[in-house]
Write a protein that holds these residues in place. Structure first.
Motif, PDB file in Angstrom:
ATOM      1  N   ARG A 149       0.856  -1.184   0.000  1.00 22.06           N
ATOM      2  CA  ARG A 149       0.000   0.000   0.000  1.00 22.06           C
ATOM      3  C   ARG A 149       0.899   1.244   0.000  1.00 22.06           C
ATOM      4  N   LYS A 150       0.524   2.241  -0.782  1.00 23.03           N
ATOM      5  CA  LYS A 150       1.342   3.454  -0.855  1.00 23.03           C
ATOM      6  C   LYS A 150       0.552   4.734  -0.601  1.00 23.03           C
ATOM      7  N   VAL A 151      -0.751   4.642  -0.526  1.00 22.76           N
ATOM      8  CA  VAL A 151      -1.573   5.849  -0.427  1.00 22.76           C
ATOM      9  C   VAL A 151      -1.566   6.399   0.998  1.00 22.76           C
ATOM     10  N   VAL A 152      -1.282   7.690   1.097  1.00 23.89           N
ATOM     11  CA  VAL A 152      -1.443   8.436   2.349  1.00 23.89           C
ATOM     12  C   VAL A 152      -2.603   9.388   2.127  1.00 23.89           C
ATOM     13  N   LEU A 153      -3.655   9.184   2.873  1.00 21.77           N
ATOM     14  CA  LEU A 153      -4.885   9.950   2.697  1.00 21.77           C
ATOM     15  C   LEU A 153      -4.939  11.112   3.688  1.00 21.77           C
ATOM     16  N   SER A 154      -5.258  12.296   3.179  1.00 17.21           N
ATOM     17  CA  SER A 154      -5.435  13.462   4.038  1.00 17.21           C
ATOM     18  C   SER A 154      -6.547  14.320   3.434  1.00 17.21           C
TER      19      SER A 154
ATOM     20  N   LEU B 236       7.848   6.743  -2.861  1.00 15.11           N
ATOM     21  CA  LEU B 236       7.541   5.927  -1.692  1.00 15.11           C
ATOM     22  C   LEU B 236       6.090   6.022  -1.255  1.00 15.11           C
ATOM     23  N   ALA B 237       5.407   7.067  -1.695  1.00 14.88           N
ATOM     24  CA  ALA B 237       4.034   7.294  -1.264  1.00 14.88           C
ATOM     25  C   ALA B 237       3.209   7.835  -2.420  1.00 14.88           C
ATOM     26  N   GLU B 238       1.900   7.780  -2.244  1.00 18.74           N
ATOM     27  CA  GLU B 238       0.970   8.405  -3.180  1.00 18.74           C
ATOM     28  C   GLU B 238       0.022   9.266  -2.358  1.00 18.74           C
ATOM     29  N   ARG B 239      -0.026  10.539  -2.645  1.00 22.33           N
ATOM     30  CA  ARG B 239      -0.879  11.450  -1.885  1.00 22.33           C
ATOM     31  C   ARG B 239      -2.290  11.440  -2.449  1.00 22.33           C
ATOM     32  N   ARG B 240      -3.252  11.285  -1.539  1.00 22.22           N
ATOM     33  CA  ARG B 240      -4.653  11.360  -1.933  1.00 22.22           C
ATOM     34  C   ARG B 240      -5.373  12.273  -0.942  1.00 22.22           C
ATOM     35  N   LEU B 241      -6.199  13.186  -1.460  1.00 24.93           N
ATOM     36  CA  LEU B 241      -6.927  14.126  -0.610  1.00 24.93           C
ATOM     37  C   LEU B 241      -8.419  13.926  -0.777  1.00 24.93           C
ATOM     38  N   ALA B 242      -9.122  13.982   0.346  1.00 26.89           N
ATOM     39  CA  ALA B 242     -10.578  13.860   0.323  1.00 26.89           C
ATOM     40  C   ALA B 242     -11.174  14.907   1.247  1.00 26.89           C
TER      41      ALA B 242
ATOM     42  N   ASP C 220     -16.190  15.328   4.551  1.00 22.80           N
ATOM     43  CA  ASP C 220     -17.342  14.437   4.545  1.00 22.80           C
ATOM     44  C   ASP C 220     -17.146  13.212   3.661  1.00 22.80           C
ATOM     45  N   GLY C 221     -15.988  13.132   2.995  1.00 23.98           N
ATOM     46  CA  GLY C 221     -15.727  11.981   2.130  1.00 23.98           C
ATOM     47  C   GLY C 221     -14.534  11.156   2.561  1.00 23.98           C
ATOM     48  N   ILE C 222     -13.988  11.444   3.729  1.00 14.55           N
ATOM     49  CA  ILE C 222     -12.780  10.736   4.168  1.00 14.55           C
ATOM     50  C   ILE C 222     -13.037   9.251   4.344  1.00 14.55           C
ATOM     51  N   GLU C 223     -14.113   8.908   5.013  1.00 13.95           N
ATOM     52  CA  GLU C 223     -14.360   7.486   5.288  1.00 13.95           C
ATOM     53  C   GLU C 223     -14.591   6.695   3.999  1.00 13.95           C
ATOM     54  N   SER C 224     -15.284   7.284   3.044  1.00 12.42           N
ATOM     55  CA  SER C 224     -15.516   6.583   1.781  1.00 12.42           C
ATOM     56  C   SER C 224     -14.256   6.492   0.937  1.00 12.42           C
ATOM     57  N   ALA C 225     -13.261   7.338   1.227  1.00 12.18           N
ATOM     58  CA  ALA C 225     -11.993   7.303   0.475  1.00 12.18           C
ATOM     59  C   ALA C 225     -11.005   6.301   1.053  1.00 12.18           C
ATOM     60  N   LEU C 226     -11.364   5.650   2.136  1.00 16.74           N
ATOM     61  CA  LEU C 226     -10.469   4.689   2.782  1.00 16.74           C
ATOM     62  C   LEU C 226     -10.552   3.342   2.063  1.00 16.74           C
ATOM     63  N   GLY C 227      -9.920   3.292   0.903  1.00 18.31           N
ATOM     64  CA  GLY C 227      -9.912   2.064   0.116  1.00 18.31           C
ATOM     65  C   GLY C 227      -8.817   1.104   0.538  1.00 18.31           C
ATOM     66  N   GLY C 228      -8.741  -0.026  -0.154  1.00 21.76           N
ATOM     67  CA  GLY C 228      -7.780  -1.061   0.191  1.00 21.76           C
ATOM     68  C   GLY C 228      -6.343  -0.727  -0.124  1.00 21.76           C
ATOM     69  N   ASP C 229      -6.107   0.408  -0.801  1.00 23.86           N
ATOM     70  CA  ASP C 229      -4.740   0.807  -1.112  1.00 23.86           C
ATOM     71  C   ASP C 229      -4.209   1.867  -0.144  1.00 23.86           C
ATOM     72  N   VAL C 230      -5.018   2.266   0.837  1.00 24.33           N
ATOM     73  CA  VAL C 230      -4.597   3.302   1.783  1.00 24.33           C
ATOM     74  C   VAL C 230      -3.760   2.687   2.900  1.00 24.33           C
TER      75      VAL C 230
ATOM     76  N   LEU D 213      -3.423   2.533   8.873  1.00 21.96           N
ATOM     77  CA  LEU D 213      -2.974   3.118  10.125  1.00 21.96           C
ATOM     78  C   LEU D 213      -3.358   4.594  10.153  1.00 21.96           C
ATOM     79  N   VAL D 214      -3.248   5.223  11.332  1.00 21.92           N
ATOM     80  CA  VAL D 214      -3.632   6.624  11.469  1.00 21.92           C
ATOM     81  C   VAL D 214      -2.555   7.406  12.201  1.00 21.92           C
ATOM     82  N   LEU D 215      -2.245   8.582  11.672  1.00 20.34           N
ATOM     83  CA  LEU D 215      -1.293   9.510  12.282  1.00 20.34           C
ATOM     84  C   LEU D 215      -2.014  10.830  12.532  1.00 20.34           C
ATOM     85  N   TRP D 216      -2.082  11.233  13.805  1.00 26.34           N
ATOM     86  CA  TRP D 216      -2.769  12.466  14.189  1.00 26.34           C
ATOM     87  C   TRP D 216      -1.769  13.566  14.491  1.00 26.34           C
TER      88      TRP D 216
END
Length: 408
Positions: free
Chosen positions: A116-121, A141-147, A150-160, A191-194
């Motif tokens: 997995r390479k996607v970092v979602l923010s 090393l990573a792939e940036r994805r922004l949501a 209100d769409g963060i949870e739906s953007a949590l795909g199997g590549d995140v 995983l989650v980083l706050w």
């Protein structure tokens, strides 16, 4: 005396934290509502820094690494920060800056999620968070994805691999539901980083209760550690054995003073150390942390919410033309209020000229922060009253208030 002024006086008289303002070097005629950018100076800090410089460094010299406990400062201060963020003492360490710690923990999280390479923010997250993802993306090393929020949870795909969010948004003050989003990410295998930079010391944080994986936070806002104060990092106990951070500096070595040619990571969160700890600035930070820990997070949160609620109501009554873009509910916002104004920069500078210090965030946000250890309700009323006067008089239109400095 107006009703808002009377209410401010009543609240100040009943404030259980009122005496703590005396612990800070802050003028009585200054309404300082920018502690969410840079905390005020604790009165004990100059003497502590002088002691470190003159006695521990000047007289003790190299022996102070042991005799004065310099070598243990990262862990000692981390353990004091831990209760403020709902962590165990051995899960927090003080090191480097927020940006550097983000790089370490994003990289570590990616290594723990092979394939997995996607970092979602989210778009509009604090810039350094997004820039660190982008930097890793440029290295492949990573792939940036922004949501959007209100769409963060739906953007949590199997590549995140990692969800990276700032708990309290720096501009609006909106606060995420840490437990809900952490669970959503875990359910998706991420995983989650706050980022707690606008949270620690002002709002309730329960990292262990939320089952958080990683966190970072800064020491110079509500912790009052001074400009550029060292940051801290959190790694949940369950992840510490598998942690592999990329900056394998000698202080993160299991036995740094054996001077081995090969790197062996220190156990636990100590692996996040990299270079030599900055002793003078860490010692200054410890003074601020001790003050906040002494007050306790429950008392800090209670006053923070009262300050912001008083100010929100007074602004709605007295300055209704500036819409508040922070959430109405104090339980879902940080210790700040943000107002949209076409000439927010000029208004901010006009306030500062009157010794009412807030700050500006581009392109059009006037932000007022509430550091509960030293902000008075009278300060909040003064900000509202002064802003009303500046708007009515047109004082903000002076050319000097439109001149922009390097730091806005």
């Amino acid at each position: 005396m107006t009703r808002w002024q009377e209410e401010a006086a009543r609240l100040d008289a009943a404030d259980p934290l009122a005496d703590f303002r005396a612990h800070f070097l802050i003028d009585d005629d200054l309404a300082y509502l920018d502690g969410n950018s840079l905390g005020a100076l604790p009165k004990a800090t100059p003497d502590r820094v002088a002691e470190v410089v003159r006695a521990e460094w000047g007289e003790g010299l190299i022996s102070s690494w042991n005799a004065a406990g310099w070598i243990d400062l990262p862990q000692r201060i981390g353990a004091k920060i831990a209760p403020l963020v709902g962590a165990q003492p051995h899960e927090v360490v003080v090191a480097d800056s927020v940006s550097v710690n983000l790089f370490k923990l994003i990289s570590a999280a990616l290594a723990m999620r092979p394939g997995r390479k996607v970092v979602l923010s989210e778009p509009g997250n604090f810039p350094t968070d997004l820039y660190m993802i982008e930097g890793l993306e440029k290295q492949g090393l990573a792939e940036r994805r922004l949501a959007e929020r209100d769409g963060i949870e739906s953007a949590l795909g199997g590549d995140v691999a990692l969800l990276l969010l700032t708990h309290v948004h720096y501009k609006t003050g909106e606060m995420f539901d840490m437990a809900r989003l952490t669970k959503a990410a875990h359910d998706a295998g991420a995983l989650v980083l706050w980022d707690l930079s606008h949270s620690v010391g002002a709002v309730p944080v329960d990292l262990d209760g939320a089952d958080a994986d990683f966190a970072v936070g800064c020491g110079y806002k509500y912790l009052n550690g001074g400009p550029g104060a060292p940051a801290f990092a959190f790694v949940a106990e369950r992840h510490q054995a598998d942690l592999q951070q990329p900056l394998s500096g000698w202080m993160g070595h299991a036995k740094p003073f054996e001077f081995s040619d090969d790197y062996e990571p220190a156990p636990g969160v100590d692996q996040l150390l990299c270079g030599t700890p900055p002793i003078v600035s860490m010692s200054a930070l410890e003074v601020g942390v001790d003050l906040m820990a002494g007050i306790g997070i429950a008392a800090l949160v209670a006053k923070s919410r009262k300050l912001s609620e008083f100010t929100r109501a007074a602004m709605a009554d007295m300055v209704p033309e500036l819409p508040c873009i922070s959430p109405d509910d104090p339980e879902v916002r940080g210790s700040q209020l943000s107002f949209r104004a076409r000439n927010a920069y000029e208004l901010c500078q006009a306030l500062i000229a009157r010794r009412v210090v807030g700050d500006f965030r581009a392109p059009d946000v006037l932000r007022l922060g509430f550091a509960p250890a030293y902000v008075r309700f009278a300060d909040c009323w003064r900000a509202v009253q002064t802003l009303r006067d500046i708007l009515d008089s047109g004082e903000w239109r002076k050319a000097e208030f439109a001149e922009r400095s390097a730091v806005t």
